[in-house]
Design a protein around this motif. Sequence first.
Motif, PDB file in Angstrom:
ATOM      1  N   SER A 198       1.011  -1.297  -0.006  1.00 13.43           N
ATOM      2  CA  SER A 198      -0.147  -0.112  -0.052  1.00 13.43           C
ATOM      3  C   SER A 198       0.984   1.192   0.119  1.00 13.43           C
ATOM      4  N   ALA A 199       2.039   1.147   0.855  1.00 11.41           N
ATOM      5  CA  ALA A 199       2.839   2.590   0.784  1.00 11.41           C
ATOM      6  C   ALA A 199       3.230   2.762  -0.621  1.00 11.41           C
ATOM      7  N   LEU A 200       3.877   1.594  -1.154  1.00  7.35           N
ATOM      8  CA  LEU A 200       4.701   1.503  -2.434  1.00  7.35           C
ATOM      9  C   LEU A 200       3.560   2.038  -3.211  1.00  7.35           C
ATOM     10  N   ASP A 201       2.476   1.672  -3.291  1.00  4.91           N
ATOM     11  CA  ASP A 201       1.327   2.174  -4.509  1.00  4.91           C
ATOM     12  C   ASP A 201       1.203   3.682  -4.392  1.00  4.91           C
ATOM     13  N   MET A 202       1.109   4.240  -2.963  1.00  6.05           N
ATOM     14  CA  MET A 202       1.109   5.746  -2.945  1.00  6.05           C
ATOM     15  C   MET A 202       2.136   6.505  -3.492  1.00  6.05           C
ATOM     16  N   ILE A 203       3.461   5.869  -3.108  1.00  2.00           N
ATOM     17  CA  ILE A 203       4.623   6.651  -3.756  1.00  2.00           C
ATOM     18  C   ILE A 203       4.286   6.262  -5.457  1.00  2.00           C
ATOM     19  N   VAL A 204       4.063   5.293  -5.972  1.00  2.00           N
ATOM     20  CA  VAL A 204       4.143   5.163  -7.406  1.00  2.00           C
ATOM     21  C   VAL A 204       2.966   6.017  -8.211  1.00  2.00           C
ATOM     22  N   ARG A 205       1.978   6.256  -7.697  1.00  3.00           N
ATOM     23  CA  ARG A 205       0.712   7.198  -8.184  1.00  3.00           C
ATOM     24  C   ARG A 205       1.446   8.729  -8.289  1.00  3.00           C
ATOM     25  N   THR A 206       2.277   9.127  -7.427  1.00  6.51           N
ATOM     26  CA  THR A 206       3.054  10.456  -7.544  1.00  6.51           C
ATOM     27  C   THR A 206       4.187  10.467  -8.717  1.00  6.51           C
ATOM     28  N   ALA A 207       4.713   9.236  -9.262  1.00  3.53           N
ATOM     29  CA  ALA A 207       5.887   9.196 -10.062  1.00  3.53           C
ATOM     30  C   ALA A 207       5.955  10.048 -11.294  1.00  3.53           C
ATOM     31  N   LEU A 208       4.904   9.740 -12.224  1.00  2.00           N
ATOM     32  CA  LEU A 208       4.744  10.343 -13.555  1.00  2.00           C
ATOM     33  C   LEU A 208       4.440  11.845 -13.401  1.00  2.00           C
ATOM     34  N   PRO A 209       3.308  12.108 -12.534  1.00  4.91           N
ATOM     35  CA  PRO A 209       2.991  13.661 -12.585  1.00  4.91           C
ATOM     36  C   PRO A 209       4.099  14.484 -11.933  1.00  4.91           C
ATOM     37  N   VAL A 210       4.811  14.000 -11.131  1.00  6.40           N
ATOM     38  CA  VAL A 210       5.938  14.872 -10.519  1.00  6.40           C
ATOM     39  C   VAL A 210       7.109  14.934 -11.368  1.00  6.40           C
ATOM     40  N   ALA A 211       7.526  13.639 -12.098  1.00  4.52           N
ATOM     41  CA  ALA A 211       8.443  13.790 -12.855  1.00  4.52           C
ATOM     42  C   ALA A 211       8.158  14.788 -14.269  1.00  4.52           C
ATOM     43  N   LEU A 212       7.072  14.710 -14.640  1.00  2.00           N
ATOM     44  CA  LEU A 212       6.665  15.591 -15.876  1.00  2.00           C
ATOM     45  C   LEU A 212       6.756  16.961 -15.251  1.00  2.00           C
ATOM     46  N   PHE A 213       6.254  17.414 -14.167  1.00  2.00           N
ATOM     47  CA  PHE A 213       6.274  18.629 -13.874  1.00  2.00           C
ATOM     48  C   PHE A 213       7.613  19.192 -13.686  1.00  2.00           C
ATOM     49  N   ALA A 214       8.512  18.262 -12.953  1.00  2.00           N
ATOM     50  CA  ALA A 214       9.938  18.552 -12.965  1.00  2.00           C
ATOM     51  C   ALA A 214      10.613  18.927 -13.956  1.00  2.00           C
ATOM     52  N   LEU A 215      10.186  17.888 -15.241  1.00  2.00           N
ATOM     53  CA  LEU A 215      11.027  17.851 -16.377  1.00  2.00           C
ATOM     54  C   LEU A 215      10.622  19.315 -17.156  1.00  2.00           C
ATOM     55  N   GLY A 216       9.348  19.844 -16.855  1.00  2.00           N
ATOM     56  CA  GLY A 216       9.102  21.308 -17.330  1.00  2.00           C
ATOM     57  C   GLY A 216      10.133  22.326 -16.890  1.00  2.00           C
ATOM     58  N   GLY A 217      10.179  22.198 -15.389  1.00  2.00           N
ATOM     59  CA  GLY A 217      10.988  23.225 -14.853  1.00  2.00           C
ATOM     60  C   GLY A 217      12.548  22.954 -15.246  1.00  2.00           C
ATOM     61  N   ILE A 218      12.871  21.826 -15.533  1.00  2.00           N
ATOM     62  CA  ILE A 218      14.435  21.863 -15.917  1.00  2.00           C
ATOM     63  C   ILE A 218      14.489  22.121 -17.408  1.00  2.00           C
ATOM     64  N   LEU A 219      13.603  21.863 -18.216  1.00  2.00           N
ATOM     65  CA  LEU A 219      13.576  22.479 -19.680  1.00  2.00           C
ATOM     66  C   LEU A 219      13.727  24.028 -19.762  1.00  2.00           C
ATOM     67  N   TYR A 220      13.384  24.778 -18.817  1.00  2.38           N
ATOM     68  CA  TYR A 220      13.479  26.052 -18.947  1.00  2.38           C
ATOM     69  C   TYR A 220      14.724  26.610 -18.841  1.00  2.38           C
ATOM     70  N   ARG A 221      15.535  25.652 -18.349  1.00  5.86           N
ATOM     71  CA  ARG A 221      17.190  26.118 -18.256  1.00  5.86           C
ATOM     72  C   ARG A 221      17.841  26.094 -19.492  1.00  5.86           C
ATOM     73  N   TYR A 222      17.291  25.239 -20.387  1.00  7.76           N
ATOM     74  CA  TYR A 222      18.044  24.965 -21.601  1.00  7.76           C
ATOM     75  C   TYR A 222      17.644  26.106 -22.774  1.00  7.76           C
ATOM     76  N   ARG A 223      18.575  26.636 -23.374  1.00  5.19           N
ATOM     77  CA  ARG A 223      18.378  27.546 -24.473  1.00  5.19           C
ATOM     78  C   ARG A 223      18.786  27.042 -25.772  1.00  5.19           C
ATOM     79  N   PRO A 224      17.858  27.319 -26.796  1.00  4.87           N
ATOM     80  CA  PRO A 224      18.137  26.609 -28.068  1.00  4.87           C
ATOM     81  C   PRO A 224      19.549  27.458 -28.646  1.00  4.87           C
ATOM     82  N   GLU A 225      20.748  26.864 -28.724  1.00  8.29           N
ATOM     83  CA  GLU A 225      21.819  27.307 -29.169  1.00  8.29           C
ATOM     84  C   GLU A 225      22.741  26.309 -29.677  1.00  8.29           C
ATOM     85  N   GLY A 226      23.857  26.606 -30.391  1.00  3.86           N
ATOM     86  CA  GLY A 226      24.858  25.610 -31.196  1.00  3.86           C
ATOM     87  C   GLY A 226      24.224  25.433 -32.543  1.00  3.86           C
ATOM     88  N   ASP A 227      24.754  24.510 -33.178  1.00  5.32           N
ATOM     89  CA  ASP A 227      24.406  24.269 -34.787  1.00  5.32           C
ATOM     90  C   ASP A 227      23.132  23.752 -35.016  1.00  5.32           C
TER      91      ASP A 227
END
Length: 312
Positions: A198-227
Amino acid sequence: MQALIDVILPVFLVIGLGYALVWCKFLKDSAIDGLMKFAQNVAVPCLLFKALAEIDLTTGFDPKLLSSFYAGALTCFCLGLFGGRHVFGRTWEDSVAIGFCALFSNSLLLGLAITQQAYGTGDALAGNYAIIALHSPFCYGVGITVMELVRARGAGTSLARLPKTVLRAMFSNILIIAITLGFLFNLAGLNLPASFQSALDMIVRTALPVALFALGGILYRYRPEGDLRVIFFVCALALILHPAITFTLTAWSGVSDAGMRSAVVTSAMAPGVNAYVFASMYQRAQRVAASVVLIATGLTLFTAWFWLSILP
């Protein structure tokens, strides 16, 4: 259009919310780093452990499905490697990092989320988990091996340490440890006590929403540059060629509809943040890798819509 609205858009709205809140300074980088660390080091490993401990190994691990996906991935790596070197004139080391960008689809955060949103849970995700179980070991194994071979050329460096280097890099990854433990539980027929489950299931339910939200925040740091020519070359390999190869091979080899959907959707995803992590490990083509992750993630909104529209 309905697939775009009902399936893909919710995933990208979660990513976009993370991006927007960091952009408007509502959340600091340290907060996003904490969320991503929780997702990558706790919630997602729990998700993978649970999925692989419970998956039916006889149906999920279809050799035809896996060979179709990884044949496409390896083809894109080779084209990225030799294209970077012979078309764009980058060094061999830069070219390996460029090839790795074309190799490493975001199989977990985007591929799993979009497949789940489109087709549901249970058997619909068996192919996704089979691909994910092998994804990091395969991609890092290929990338590290080729990079170490390239770095050793003409330098008189012994290659005897190469297997140790590859294995150490792979099995220091918490995701691979979780995958391995999940396999062992599955093969041994073990089950967790109900309270732990039951405890594992509670953590698992947070995995994708939290990871997707954090991915958005991390993508802000990147700037299109280079070739930009290199960047869009890699985007074309990752978002068009890889799923086209996977779609063709799964159809030709008679993979089930559910397996085809898992393989093609996963192969159509943008390169994951691990593409930038790999480039940073070797200090090679980092600007290209960061830009590819950002631009390709945005383009996935439309390319995923296309592939979902033609899948059975």
